[in-house]
Design a protein around this motif. Structure first.
Motif, PDB file in Angstrom:
ATOM      1  N   ASN A 295       0.882  -1.366  -0.077  1.00 40.32           N
ATOM      2  CA  ASN A 295      -0.068   0.010   0.041  1.00 40.32           C
ATOM      3  C   ASN A 295       0.846   1.081  -0.115  1.00 40.32           C
ATOM      4  O   ASN A 295       1.987   1.330   0.665  1.00 40.32           O
ATOM      5  N   ARG A 296       0.362   2.338  -0.669  1.00 43.55           N
ATOM      6  CA  ARG A 296       0.969   3.546  -0.646  1.00 43.55           C
ATOM      7  C   ARG A 296       0.129   4.514  -0.675  1.00 43.55           C
ATOM      8  O   ARG A 296      -1.067   4.546  -1.035  1.00 43.55           O
ATOM      9  N   THR A 297       0.222   5.345   0.334  1.00 45.68           N
ATOM     10  CA  THR A 297      -0.638   6.656   0.839  1.00 45.68           C
ATOM     11  C   THR A 297       0.086   7.974   0.611  1.00 45.68           C
ATOM     12  O   THR A 297       1.027   8.013   1.112  1.00 45.68           O
ATOM     13  N   VAL A 298      -0.705   9.143   0.218  1.00 48.88           N
ATOM     14  CA  VAL A 298      -0.081  10.306  -0.010  1.00 48.88           C
ATOM     15  C   VAL A 298      -1.147  11.432   0.507  1.00 48.88           C
ATOM     16  O   VAL A 298      -2.242  11.305   0.124  1.00 48.88           O
ATOM     17  N   ILE A 299      -0.461  12.102   1.355  1.00 53.31           N
ATOM     18  CA  ILE A 299      -1.193  13.350   1.913  1.00 53.31           C
ATOM     19  C   ILE A 299      -0.649  14.567   1.664  1.00 53.31           C
ATOM     20  O   ILE A 299       0.544  14.811   1.802  1.00 53.31           O
ATOM     21  N   SER A 300      -1.214  15.351   0.733  1.00 58.29           N
ATOM     22  CA  SER A 300      -0.701  16.599   0.279  1.00 58.29           C
ATOM     23  C   SER A 300      -1.040  17.915   1.059  1.00 58.29           C
ATOM     24  O   SER A 300      -2.477  18.019   1.080  1.00 58.29           O
ATOM     25  N   LEU A 301      -0.120  18.417   1.652  1.00 54.28           N
ATOM     26  CA  LEU A 301      -0.602  19.725   2.537  1.00 54.28           C
ATOM     27  C   LEU A 301      -0.242  20.846   1.524  1.00 54.28           C
ATOM     28  O   LEU A 301       0.332  20.814   0.467  1.00 54.28           O
ATOM     29  N   VAL A 304       3.796  20.814   2.085  1.00 54.97           N
ATOM     30  CA  VAL A 304       4.558  19.656   2.510  1.00 54.97           C
ATOM     31  C   VAL A 304       3.702  18.607   1.884  1.00 54.97           C
ATOM     32  O   VAL A 304       2.425  18.456   2.056  1.00 54.97           O
ATOM     33  N   ASP A 305       4.273  17.392   1.495  1.00 54.31           N
ATOM     34  CA  ASP A 305       3.891  16.181   1.072  1.00 54.31           C
ATOM     35  C   ASP A 305       4.391  14.891   1.975  1.00 54.31           C
ATOM     36  O   ASP A 305       5.385  14.859   1.987  1.00 54.31           O
ATOM     37  N   ILE A 306       3.179  14.043   2.694  1.00 53.38           N
ATOM     38  CA  ILE A 306       3.702  13.059   3.279  1.00 53.38           C
ATOM     39  C   ILE A 306       3.249  11.858   2.824  1.00 53.38           C
ATOM     40  O   ILE A 306       2.039  11.484   2.200  1.00 53.38           O
ATOM     41  N   GLU A 307       4.222  10.837   2.516  1.00 50.64           N
ATOM     42  CA  GLU A 307       4.037   9.518   1.856  1.00 50.64           C
ATOM     43  C   GLU A 307       4.383   8.662   2.810  1.00 50.64           C
ATOM     44  O   GLU A 307       5.251   8.798   3.750  1.00 50.64           O
ATOM     45  N   ALA A 308       3.324   7.499   2.757  1.00 56.04           N
ATOM     46  CA  ALA A 308       3.825   6.288   3.675  1.00 56.04           C
ATOM     47  C   ALA A 308       3.539   5.014   2.750  1.00 56.04           C
ATOM     48  O   ALA A 308       2.566   5.210   2.043  1.00 56.04           O
ATOM     49  N   ALA A 309       4.177   3.983   3.239  1.00 60.48           N
ATOM     50  CA  ALA A 309       3.953   2.859   2.357  1.00 60.48           C
ATOM     51  C   ALA A 309       4.173   1.535   3.295  1.00 60.48           C
ATOM     52  O   ALA A 309       5.097   1.655   4.205  1.00 60.48           O
ATOM     53  N   ALA A 310       3.714   0.479   3.040  1.00 62.49           N
ATOM     54  CA  ALA A 310       3.931  -0.816   3.686  1.00 62.49           C
ATOM     55  C   ALA A 310       3.763  -1.878   2.976  1.00 62.49           C
ATOM     56  O   ALA A 310       2.866  -1.858   1.864  1.00 62.49           O
ATOM     57  N   SER A 342       8.201  15.419   1.853  1.00 64.53           N
ATOM     58  CA  SER A 342       8.958  16.462   1.128  1.00 64.53           C
ATOM     59  C   SER A 342       8.231  17.787   0.899  1.00 64.53           C
ATOM     60  O   SER A 342       7.052  17.826   1.239  1.00 64.53           O
ATOM     61  N   GLY A 343       8.840  18.554   0.628  1.00 63.54           N
ATOM     62  CA  GLY A 343       8.308  20.142   0.547  1.00 63.54           C
ATOM     63  C   GLY A 343       9.246  21.124  -0.041  1.00 63.54           C
ATOM     64  O   GLY A 343      10.492  20.678  -0.660  1.00 63.54           O
TER      65      GLY A 343
END
Length: 705
Positions: A295-301, A304-310, A342-343
């Protein structure tokens, strides 16, 4: 070497525009995208990456990179990921067994066995390289690829890679990047080969999906080379909000193929279809099953962009080899997590971009070995529990110094552990001692990188960089695949100096890089001689002295009909030249000899005519002036070869296409792969040559609805 500062070499040394091009690089692909009239707007997605978005991201890297679109390789009968990289300078891929390639970038993993080292391979930004330090290239189906991003050497820092070869990111189709509908593809050809594939995709706005299943059956060019492979892959994306997206990926594959093995030099050229009788009697083969969920999830603020994977993977391997080695039976479970933030921020009126990330993976492998009795499992001879952990922390700052200059700084920290615990072992001979092959070793190191990118215009770039590399051995290297006791090895370290340019101007596009890597503790693979000239096992060692990898990667694309009035088609000449100068540096045994395993010069060319969107035809050529050295003593060098091929296709209508290819038209007999040894002239092991595939032809048809 690791104490040298990475600030040494920041000076521009390219004073004039080159007329050279990387055919699978950014130059010609940027040119093509500039010429294309966009007829449909890309559907928004935080995770699904279009070809154009990948190219724009790659253009920010001050170093050698490559880009391969699926259209570049689907015209040929592409069986493995190595076949997709033929037109990428700096990459050498040969065939060691049906459906299996040895892939080396800038001399990485020069002659690693079935489990490959030296590269970090990811799919959609999520690692598929194992925590134990190796990669199974069979986990990738070429028909489930949208495009490929190639990061040579430390240019793969974007994904935390610090290996000599770099990183490869496989980008797969999604419902956001692929036209909705279903495609059926059927192919058939030489050696009783048949491949069928069905893929489907859709997008409802909030939810999109893609799925594909491919089946491949082939008797193979050689005796005892049958392939039976079923590969399925899919992903589902959910748009949870305008700034939040998550995507699940699933893989299930069964890849079984027989091993024809290596031959003597004379047999490989005089009777290349044959296999040794022992390979048939012992039913030597390699059967791999993989089940993977990620799974890969992205939250774009706002800034700043926050990504998480498992991910979780279960692999089973049934690998029958010689009676000396036995039948390797392994069951591995692996899981991993990663996160990246990242940002950007503004400084002196310019945008500064930054990335900080961490990857962690660990695995548990039950590695059993049984006696090989005419292809059947005999008594259990050894049982080991193999644990591996791998943690990578990385950061990068892309600082815009002016309108045309960018400075990129980065670091990478690697922390790895490899453990082999003996559970059970039989004595090597009746009444002999039981050898405990238990062992554990840890590795950790910081690596740094500095690069400078100069972009005088939107179409032209120059770059220079200095990078440090650090690569722990894989657990396969430490145990010779379970055939030998645990042997501690030092990590391979390197520092690389690189300079180059890419871009396009009118009818010419180019991508060029020159580099020099100074390597300590290079991993050297040596095939141990067996009875009657056979190979028992390949052992990995550290080179006793330093080694040097240096070379030139050149590509040129020329649009031969550019500017002609009334031109209804496109005639493009593609040229790719890779020059490899890999050698020992005052080694106490091998002096300044050439490293074995990879040829010095490889030239690939293609002349292709596209008549609008109606039909195409192409002629391609692969020229190897002299083959690779077989031994580190440089007593024997495989001969060079030249292969010709044809491709053609016809779009009958908007939904139906027929295509075909002929490979090795002249039916040339050549050496595709060698197993490296210390000194061929003094060792009994002479069967180290793998013959290349003879003339073959394939035809296919695809329907979309």
């Amino acid at each position: 070497m690791k104490n040298r500062t990475a600030a040494a070499l920041i000076a521009m040394a390219l004073g004039a525009q080159s007329s050279v091009v990387l055919a699978a690089g950014l130059g010609q692909h940027s040119q093509v995208l500039e010429e294309v009239v966009v007829t449909a707007e890309q559907k928004g997605s935080l995770i699904a990456v279009s070809e154009q978005a990948s190219i724009e991201n790659l253009k920010k890297i001050p170093g050698g990179v490559g880009f391969v679109a699926a259209d570049d390789f689907l015209d040929n009968f592409t069986q493995s990921i190595g076949d997709t990289l033929v037109f990428t300078p700096g990459v050498f891929a040969d065939t060691s067994a049906q459906r299996e390639n040895r892939i080396s970038i800038r001399g990485s993993g020069l002659n690693a066995t079935f489990e490959r080292r030296g590269l970090t391979v990811l799919r959609d930004g999520v690692p598929i390289s194992r925590a134990s330090g190796i990669t199974e290239f069979q986990e990738i189906d070429p028909l489930s690829i949208q495009h490929i991003e190639v990061f040579k050497g430390a240019n793969g820092l974007r994904y935390g890679s610090s290996s000599l070869g770099g990183a490869i990111n496989i980008v797969t189709p999604t419902g956001k990047t692929r036209k909705a509908g279903t495609t059926v593809r059927v192919e058939a050809g030489s050696f009783e080969t048949a491949r069928s594939s069905i893929s489907t995709s859709g997008d409802t706005g909030k939810v999109d999906y893609y799925g594909a299943v491919t089946r491949l059956d082939s008797d193979g060019f050689r005796d005892h080379a049958e392939v039976d492979s079923v590969y399925s892959f899919g992903n589902v994306g959910f748009s949870l909000a305008d700034n939040i997206e998550t995507r699940f990926f699933v893989t299930a594959l069964q890849d079984d193929f027989e091993l024809a093995g290596s031959l003597s030099f004379e047999d490989a050229l005089d009777n290349p279809k044959q296999t040794r009788e022992t390979n048939i009697v012992d039913d030597q083969d390699r059967n791999l099953d993989v089940y993977r969920l990620s799974n890969r999830t992205v939250i774009s603020l706002s800034q700043v962009d926050i990504e998480a994977a498992a991910w979780f993977t279960k692999r089973t391997l049934d690998h029958a080899l010689t009676p000396f080695v036995g039948i390797i039976d392994q069951e591995e479970e692996e899981w991993g997590i990663s996160t990246q933030v990242s940002g950007e921020f503004s400084l002196a009126g310019f945008d500064e971009q930054w990335i900080v990330g961490i990857n962690h993976a660990q695995s548990e492998n039950d590695a059993e070995v049984y006696e090989n009795i005419l292809g059947e499992k005999g008594a259990l001879s050894s049982d080991d529990d193999q644990d591996a952990e791998n943690t990578v922390i990385y950061a990068q700052l892309d600082s815009k110094l002016s309108q045309h200059w960018n400075l990129v700084l980065g670091f990478n920290y690697v922390d790895s552990e490899r453990t082999n615990r003996n559970v059970f072992a039989e004595p090597a001979f009746p009444g002999g001692p039981v050898e405990d092959d238990s062992g554990s070793i840890s590795y950790d190191e910081f690596s740094t990188r500095i690069g400078l990118l100069y972009s005088p215009s939107d179409n032209i770039q120059y770059f220079v960089n200095v990078s440090e590399g650090y690569e722990p051995p894989g657990i396969t290297d430490l145990t010779s695949g379970g055939a030998l006791p645990f042997t501690e090895l030092l990590a391979q370290e390197s520092i690389t100096y690189e300079i180059g340019s890419r871009g396009f101007y009118k009818a010419i596009a180019w991508d060029i890089a020159a580099y020099r890597s100074e390597v300590e503790n290079e991993f050297i693979d040596v095939a141990a001689p067996g009875f009657f000239g056979g190979t028992t096992v390949t052992n990995t060692e550290n080179a006793q002295g330093d080694t040097i990898h240096q070379g030139l990667e050149i590509g040129i694309d020329v649009d031969l009909l550019s500017g002609l009035v009334g031109n209804a088609g496109n005639l493009r000449l593609r040229n790719i030249l890779t020059y490899n100068d890999f050698k020992f540096d005052d080694d106490p045994v091998n002096g300044n000899n050439t490293l074995a395993g990879v040829p010095e010069v490889v030239y690939v060319a293609e002349l292709r005519y596209d008549h609008g969107e109606t039909w195409y035809a192409g002629l391609n050529m692969r020229h190897v002036a002299n083959g690779a050295y077989v031994d580190y003593a440089n007593t024997f060098q495989a001969p060079g070869y030249q292969l010709w091929g044809l491709t053609a296709g016809w779009n009958i209508n908007s939904s139906t296409k027929v295509f075909g290819s002929i490979e090795n038209i002249a039916d040339e007999e050549f050496i595709s792969n060698v197993s490296t040894v210390a000194n061929l002239s003094t060792e009994g092991n002479q069967r180290v040559f793998t013959p290349g595939e003879g003339r073959s032809a394939y035809v296919g048809v695809s329907f979309s609805f």
